[in-house]
Design an enzyme around this catalytic site. Structure first.
Site, PDB file in Angstrom:
ATOM      1  N   GLY B 152      72.858  69.809  92.802  1.00  0.00           N
ATOM      2  CA  GLY B 152      72.464  68.850  91.783  1.00  0.00           C
ATOM      3  C   GLY B 152      72.579  69.458  90.401  1.00  0.00           C
ATOM      4  O   GLY B 152      72.621  70.682  90.240  1.00  0.00           O
ATOM      5  N   CYS B 153      72.646  68.606  89.383  1.00  0.00           N
ATOM      6  CA  CYS B 153      72.841  69.111  88.024  1.00  0.00           C
ATOM      7  C   CYS B 153      71.626  69.915  87.554  1.00  0.00           C
ATOM      8  O   CYS B 153      71.772  71.045  87.082  1.00  0.00           O
ATOM      9  CB  CYS B 153      73.142  67.965  87.062  1.00  0.00           C
ATOM     10  SG  CYS B 153      71.971  66.590  87.144  1.00  0.00           S
ATOM     11  N   TYR B 154      70.429  69.340  87.693  1.00  0.00           N
ATOM     12  CA  TYR B 154      69.231  70.074  87.261  1.00  0.00           C
ATOM     13  C   TYR B 154      69.063  71.374  88.056  1.00  0.00           C
ATOM     14  O   TYR B 154      68.802  72.432  87.456  1.00  0.00           O
ATOM     15  CB  TYR B 154      67.979  69.200  87.423  1.00  0.00           C
ATOM     16  CG  TYR B 154      67.847  68.052  86.441  1.00  0.00           C
ATOM     17  CD1 TYR B 154      67.838  68.270  85.063  1.00  0.00           C
ATOM     18  CD2 TYR B 154      67.681  66.748  86.889  1.00  0.00           C
ATOM     19  CE1 TYR B 154      67.673  67.212  84.174  1.00  0.00           C
ATOM     20  CE2 TYR B 154      67.522  65.683  86.010  1.00  0.00           C
ATOM     21  CZ  TYR B 154      67.517  65.917  84.654  1.00  0.00           C
ATOM     22  OH  TYR B 154      67.356  64.881  83.770  1.00  0.00           O
ATOM     23  N   THR B 156      71.278  73.282  89.403  1.00  0.00           N
ATOM     24  CA  THR B 156      72.251  74.287  88.992  1.00  0.00           C
ATOM     25  C   THR B 156      71.714  75.117  87.830  1.00  0.00           C
ATOM     26  O   THR B 156      71.691  76.355  87.880  1.00  0.00           O
ATOM     27  CB  THR B 156      73.581  73.612  88.587  1.00  0.00           C
ATOM     28  OG1 THR B 156      74.158  73.011  89.752  1.00  0.00           O
ATOM     29  CG2 THR B 156      74.562  74.617  87.999  1.00  0.00           C
TER      30      THR B 156
END
Lengths: 343, 343, 343, 343
Positions: B152-154, B156
């Site tokens: 997921g972006c967060y 990462t």
């Protein structure tokens, strides 16, 4: 009512805060603006602030003590730090009342001022008499003050958000972190590479991490409320918006407290306050909803597993965070209705 | 080199992540895009994404397993949660390699999936084989994986920012708070009142406070690194920008550690990583400086009085937070140079 | 291949255009950047442009002719107006090829230069040899040029949009109005009150109304295409975006021409051009769709009742409007593939 | 004065215009809002518009004729096109006065309505009685009107900008082009892919090129002023701002007229108007300077070589372009001071 018209002056009308004070006073029914000045600018207000064309015929002059003292009952100082040290004392001596929007009279301790503002405090005498202009906490003292020190923008949101917790759950608070985000108007109007459109738009960053001069102001008043030393970790960020502050505040507790209990506390604490809105549980404060207003919105959440209360609060940094609060203070000092020109 | 061209497919090319994968692959010298599909859209890519006019003649079809399996060696699934459960198993069975950008294979525990995504996990068999596609931590396993679960972006930004601390100072960490801010592209392209221009522009707010589904993903991998349970308080906010995440991470320590020591640790930890940049002390990460890149920038500060380490880190949520990382994983899986098409 | 690596230098790398040239060259397979300089800055590129950290180890020096001449085959001058007059002549004399991104060699007539740039032209000798670097119109001459004068951003979009009309319907054109809108990066990186975030965000205004120095550049090349004097009314505006120009161009005709006929003409005219996209009738150009690309998008409409053709065209002012076009010119001059590093 | 309080209702309070009317009336000393409704929404105003929390206790209901007629003296219709045809007639019959903010009563000719709005006009009877609510031109008629048709946002800026030229230099005008740029609030609050943050932010485009329904409204009133048919080419664009319209208007003349002469004409023409500001020559109108105000700013320039007058004018589309003008009309209709609640 025996309300008579107040003659008000604004020093520093070329900055955003000074201009915002002017805008509010222009629509105030019991105030006449009789004097405006700015350091480097002379001329019509409409040349300085074209959006005020046809709204006022005021002329802006370089600051002159005699004129200010002669024409005004009350003066707003919307000036850079250290400037108020020179301007305030003679005005106070001449019997004018002064609302200082700078940081000069906010910290009780000259040593703290030195440490965080990087220069010595130069008016310890008036420092003792200055009243911190946060009406929700110090309304009675403001009423009779001659010198009101208008709070910083970040401290306004922080202290209002934390006061109920700190007052009631004093012993249960282990740690406070304030992650603050502000629009660019908080930095004022001065030219700066960091504030160019290309550096702000489609960008986001922290600055002065754990080193911002509003830190001791927040700590001082939380400590006063708690009646014991309270420290915070304070990290400000710059948002690609013009107006608005949102602070996300993490309060680590040593005890289990339920969210409805906290919510009820906040509602009670601010029950009669015209400018504090405790949002319903589940709702989240947004900067847009206080834009251009004197409101402080506060929303509450809880990470139960970690005993972490998460407060998000918003103000318009130029209104409740500066000019609006200053006018609210003036209304209190003059015995006017507190909401005048603010709603 | 014995590099041969890979035939790649993208399922979900109508979303921002899928389109970003396509953009990266179009300039990749060792990949031919042989198949693209999207749920509800048929037609030329240039009708779907006008900015790609004259860049590709690909046609987008409704997803068809037979075509995908026949024309591709490797498939990117840029689909909503729960969709991968249906698509991945037959593709894997047919011998294709799969990089899933959704959340379906990120959490080891189906119970966690149920709790945070609100629906049962439907492919436990492949869940066990899935490798978490964070190259900086799991590069070796990614190399041989058939199913890579793209982070997921967060998570990462969070895991990369915390890994060195958590790995080395495991015992000294008392508490972790992640205050995350994301641009709107993280929410995808779907129509939503909350994502209208008027609701985002000149606005800022938190959402899913302490309830975001990326929380258990972060906790799971921090716990794995620490080899003991690690919890976090995670609060996301939505920024008025399109691309970029900045996370301000507060790590409360129980011991005194100096900032230069921490900084040196981070530099060593990521010394050979092409996409991690540890900023010099004093500098602060900005979303603008990673926009359109696969970099993760990390800056470090310390509130010494409170033993609080303050990490700020940035990624482009569509690149290192999604498509770029997916291509980086593909490069590793295929034995290509890791930076191909990413610099 | 007989392509050998070119050694390229960039003078003025501290500005947006210079930096954009550098970014493009860093990914160019046949160019080595051997020299970069900036007027007032010394130091690592990553200190000047933090987003390029870990991308290059180049050092930026104050400009030194001997070093530039020794280390480079070709020089990009991304400098303010009048600076190229001093820099270009010795470099040309030393046998280097020069691409000048400033306005110094764009106007054939020194008198026009004086009138619009407010200062005398100082290099009439090289002015005669300079080739206007608009590849779609002057590709053959660019190939052999030693000095290429890279077009202005506004003229690039204007001339490309108007060339087919002006070439074919010369006699039928009564009047041309160009209403141009540009992002702020067009103004460069220099500090200016008008470019502060607070003056651009949530704002829009015209500037230099009918007085912009790009006016004679547009008129000169339209006149050359038409083989008779062509005048325009040109009004630029500043958009609250960073990158992108959109020009809405009104061509008043004295004859009835159908929209499909005009559309077909444009398609034919630019049939083989890699960077010109004639949008289908009904579609409208958007700055977002050319952001970060070297494309010029052109859309066409007609107000039949008024015989008014309405052309809207878009470019990224830093790419096709500056650095991208400069690199395209370099590719042509060096016999490289024209799209190298640009797609 | 014998001013008594007016009871006002707002139909369509869930849209931006309706909400803006409500905001203005809440601070109006001579108006009580006695009824608000919205098509699909029931509940407290503060649930619909959280920024109005603690400002009003009004409840919003689905529209009910009997309640509206009983509780109000005057009704604002802030409804989509064609809705007013149903709502206005019975209210007028019941003796209420109506200010319609939709386009339903703006065009004199039902055939024009059909041609531009795509549906038949359904209330020709009241159409004849409707007065166009542009106070600067039709103040006397507004005073006694029962049905005021509030102007469109684009026509407000266009007609005010052109009225003096068209009135005085009627014979000398050869052609008029209006290049208009609007913030997104002009499109209302309805969900639309084109209005998502990702499609507006860092983007710019034209739409409805020469096909916008405001075109005949502008032409009708210019023709009335000129007393002969006047046509315009009108091209709207969408700006990445929320509030504000700027129109750049090109008036091609057949005669030489000097700029100071034109400027003097405009100053005379609007001499006594409280909401029109003719900027000094050299200054340029900016949307920011009218944001949140009822002003229309007008700046003038001339391209002497082409006999082209270039007018740039700005309004806040939600204030002078909608709600503010509606309240101005109400003030006139009720014999109140025209600026009440607007300054």
């Amino acid at each position: 009512m025996e309300n008579h018209i107040i003659r008000a002056g604004i020093v520093g009308v070329s900055g955003y805060s000074g201009c915002s004070v002017l805008e509010l006073l222009l629509r105030h029914p019991l105030v006449r603006v009789t004097y405006v000045s700015a350091n480097n600018t002379e001329g019509k207000i409409e040349d300085l602030w074209p959006h005020l064309r046809q709204r006022t015929r005021l002329h802006c002059h370089k600051y002159n003590y005699d004129e200010a003292a002669e024409h005004c009952d009350l003066i707003f100082l919307a000036v850079p730090h250290t400037t108020a040290f020179t301007l305030a004392p003679p005005l106070l001596k001449a019997g004018l009342r002064v609302i200082d929007l700078s940081g000069d009279y906010r910290l009780n301790s000259p040593a703290d001022y030195k440490a965080w503002y990087g220069t010595a405090h130069k008016d310890k005498m008036n420092l003792k008499k200055a009243v911190y202009g946060l009406p929700e906490l110090f309304r009675v003292a403001i009423r009779d003050a001659d010198l009101v020190s208008n709070p910083g923008c970040y401290p306004t949101a922080a202290i209002l958000s934390l006061a109920p917790m700190v007052a009631i759950y004093t012993k249960d608070i282990e740690q406070i972190i304030i992650d603050a985000k502000s629009g660019t108007s908080g930095a004022g109007k001065k030219l700066s590479p960091a504030m160019m459109f290309g550096e702000i738009h489609e960008n986001f960053r922290a600055y002065k991490v754990a080193q911002h001069q509003h830190t001791p102001e927040i700590e001082q008043f939380l400590s006063r409320i708690a009646d014991k030393p309270m420290g915070v970790t304070f990290v400000p960020h710059i948002l690609p918006i013009f107006r608005g502050i949102l602070e996300t505040i993490y309060v680590k507790l040593t005890a289990k407290i339920s969210l409805p209990e906290i919510h009820a506390l906040y509602q009670r604490f601010y029950k009669t306050e015209p400018f504090i809105r405790i949002l319903p549980l589940g709702a989240q404060a947004e900067t847009q909803q206080v834009r251009g207003t004197n409101f402080c919105d506060i929303s509450l959440a809880l990470n139960r597993a970690k005993d972490m209360v998460i407060i998000t609060s918003t103000i318009d940094n130029l209104v409740k965070g500066a000019a609006g609060q200053a006018v609210q203070n003036m209304n209190i000092m003059c015995g006017f209705e507190e909401e005048l020109s603010l709603i």
